[in-house]
Design an enzyme around this catalytic site. Structure first.
Site, PDB file in Angstrom:
ATOM      1  N   HIS A  97      59.463 -17.095 -75.045  1.00 55.81           N
ATOM      2  CA  HIS A  97      57.671 -17.431 -75.362  1.00 55.81           C
ATOM      3  C   HIS A  97      57.709 -16.702 -77.124  1.00 55.81           C
ATOM      4  O   HIS A  97      57.163 -18.030 -77.628  1.00 55.81           O
ATOM      5  CB  HIS A  97      56.688 -16.873 -74.976  1.00 55.81           C
ATOM      6  CG  HIS A  97      55.268 -16.992 -75.717  1.00 55.81           C
ATOM      7  ND1 HIS A  97      54.836 -18.015 -74.306  1.00 55.81           N
ATOM      8  CD2 HIS A  97      54.815 -16.525 -76.695  1.00 55.81           C
ATOM      9  CE1 HIS A  97      53.660 -18.033 -74.938  1.00 55.81           C
ATOM     10  NE2 HIS A  97      53.458 -17.324 -75.964  1.00 55.81           N
ATOM     11  N   GLU A  98      57.480 -16.270 -77.492  1.00 56.37           N
ATOM     12  CA  GLU A  98      57.671 -15.841 -78.742  1.00 56.37           C
ATOM     13  C   GLU A  98      58.582 -16.493 -79.952  1.00 56.37           C
ATOM     14  O   GLU A  98      58.468 -16.558 -81.012  1.00 56.37           O
ATOM     15  CB  GLU A  98      57.832 -14.108 -79.211  1.00 56.37           C
ATOM     16  CG  GLU A  98      56.417 -13.500 -78.735  1.00 56.37           C
ATOM     17  CD  GLU A  98      54.860 -13.781 -78.219  1.00 56.37           C
ATOM     18  OE1 GLU A  98      54.813 -14.893 -79.339  1.00 56.37           O
ATOM     19  OE2 GLU A  98      54.371 -13.593 -77.705  1.00 56.37           O
ATOM     20  N   GLY A 135      52.789 -10.042 -76.505  1.00 57.01           N
ATOM     21  CA  GLY A 135      53.357 -10.349 -77.783  1.00 57.01           C
ATOM     22  C   GLY A 135      53.062 -11.228 -78.195  1.00 57.01           C
ATOM     23  O   GLY A 135      51.683 -11.835 -78.176  1.00 57.01           O
ATOM     24  N   HIS A 177      57.930 -20.314 -81.075  1.00 56.95           N
ATOM     25  CA  HIS A 177      56.840 -19.715 -81.731  1.00 56.95           C
ATOM     26  C   HIS A 177      56.981 -20.075 -83.822  1.00 56.95           C
ATOM     27  O   HIS A 177      57.172 -20.237 -83.827  1.00 56.95           O
ATOM     28  CB  HIS A 177      55.658 -18.249 -82.226  1.00 56.95           C
ATOM     29  CG  HIS A 177      54.596 -18.657 -81.604  1.00 56.95           C
ATOM     30  ND1 HIS A 177      53.916 -19.924 -81.635  1.00 56.95           N
ATOM     31  CD2 HIS A 177      55.029 -18.067 -80.566  1.00 56.95           C
ATOM     32  CE1 HIS A 177      52.877 -19.005 -80.558  1.00 56.95           C
ATOM     33  NE2 HIS A 177      53.205 -18.535 -79.286  1.00 56.95           N
ATOM     34  N   GLN A 209      51.351 -16.657 -85.891  1.00 56.74           N
ATOM     35  CA  GLN A 209      50.022 -16.759 -85.347  1.00 56.74           C
ATOM     36  C   GLN A 209      48.899 -15.773 -86.204  1.00 56.74           C
ATOM     37  O   GLN A 209      47.967 -16.153 -85.874  1.00 56.74           O
ATOM     38  CB  GLN A 209      50.087 -15.713 -83.918  1.00 56.74           C
ATOM     39  CG  GLN A 209      51.266 -16.838 -82.816  1.00 56.74           C
ATOM     40  CD  GLN A 209      50.691 -16.447 -81.107  1.00 56.74           C
ATOM     41  OE1 GLN A 209      51.747 -15.088 -81.175  1.00 56.74           O
ATOM     42  NE2 GLN A 209      50.170 -16.323 -80.681  1.00 56.74           N
ATOM     43  N   CYS A 269      48.424 -17.789 -73.685  1.00 60.02           N
ATOM     44  CA  CYS A 269      49.179 -17.472 -75.199  1.00 60.02           C
ATOM     45  C   CYS A 269      47.377 -16.844 -76.424  1.00 60.02           C
ATOM     46  O   CYS A 269      46.766 -18.049 -75.609  1.00 60.02           O
ATOM     47  CB  CYS A 269      49.667 -18.399 -76.006  1.00 60.02           C
ATOM     48  SG  CYS A 269      50.454 -18.568 -77.881  1.00 60.02           S
ATOM     49  N   LEU A 270      48.057 -15.947 -77.438  1.00 55.94           N
ATOM     50  CA  LEU A 270      47.005 -15.890 -77.730  1.00 55.94           C
ATOM     51  C   LEU A 270      45.784 -16.006 -78.589  1.00 55.94           C
ATOM     52  O   LEU A 270      44.806 -17.080 -79.034  1.00 55.94           O
ATOM     53  CB  LEU A 270      46.908 -14.689 -78.733  1.00 55.94           C
ATOM     54  CG  LEU A 270      46.789 -12.787 -78.089  1.00 55.94           C
ATOM     55  CD1 LEU A 270      47.887 -11.883 -78.535  1.00 55.94           C
ATOM     56  CD2 LEU A 270      45.940 -12.327 -76.552  1.00 55.94           C
TER      57      LEU A 270
END
Ligand code: QAP
Ligand code: CO
Length: 173
Positions: free
Chosen positions: A137-138, A45, A141, A50, A95-96
């Site tokens: 989660h996304e 994701g 962000h 990001q 998380c990236l």
């Protein structure tokens, strides 16, 4: 479009993402460029913020039973709104934008999502399991919230210490 992943503690991750109003080539270029960067970094994701584009857009590609991520399963989600949430589930998230750290986070188990696709068509999705967790989660962000913000004070302190050490070691190696 050349994109880079913004990493914690960069303040850009704290921006509140803006509603998407134009479903134009610029949006499609961004979504098209987000996909390879997510796949190449082993992500499932990625939110636009990001990659330094604070707009309410995110992509998801949840692995199937065989751990494969076929592009047919790619979800492009614009202007999402959660309408129903129920239950609780715990999953070890990463998380990236927070590389190499994984922590147990509690989320809703199931949810209903209203969103738009890349052409502005309205969609509804019922999600459970990893998809439901990834959506939550996304969507965090989009509000400038990271999964590490949900840790207890003690776990957050431990994280900050370990993460600082990791960044320092990355610089000197
Ligand atoms: C969000 O996260 C997520 O630390 C997507 O070194 C997390 O794709 C959704 C990744 C958990 C559902 C459950 C993280 C790759 C990828 C790393 C990701 C790393 C390499 C994270
Ligand atoms: Co993330």
């Amino acid at each position: 479009m050349k994109l880079n992943i913004v990493e914690y503690p960069d303040k850009k991750l704290r921006l509140k993402s803006k509603v998407v109003k134009l479903f134009d080539k610029k949006l499609h270029d961004l979504l098209n460029s987000m996909y390879p960067i997510m796949i190449n970094t082993n992500g499932i994701g990625l939110a636009a913020v990001q990659v330094n584009h604070p707009i309410r857009a995110l992509i998801l590609n949840i692995p199937d039973e065989d751990g494969e991520q076929p592009k047919e399963n790619l979800l492009e989600i614009i202007n999402p709104v959660m309408t129903n949430q129920s239950g609780e589930t715990v999953y070890q998230e990463g998380c990236l934008s927070v590389p190499k750290f994984y922590e147990d986070i509690t989320r809703f188990d199931t949810l209903t999502l209203n969103y738009q696709d890349r052409d502005g068509n309205t969609k509804t999705l019922e999600a459970e399991g990893l998809l439901s967790i990834a959506i939550q989660h996304e969507m965090d962000h989009l509000e400038g919230i990271l999964f590490i913000d949900k840790l207890s004070y003690a776990r957050r302190k431990k994280f900050e210490k370990e993460y600082k050490r990791m960044l320092k070691e990355r610089k000197t190696s």
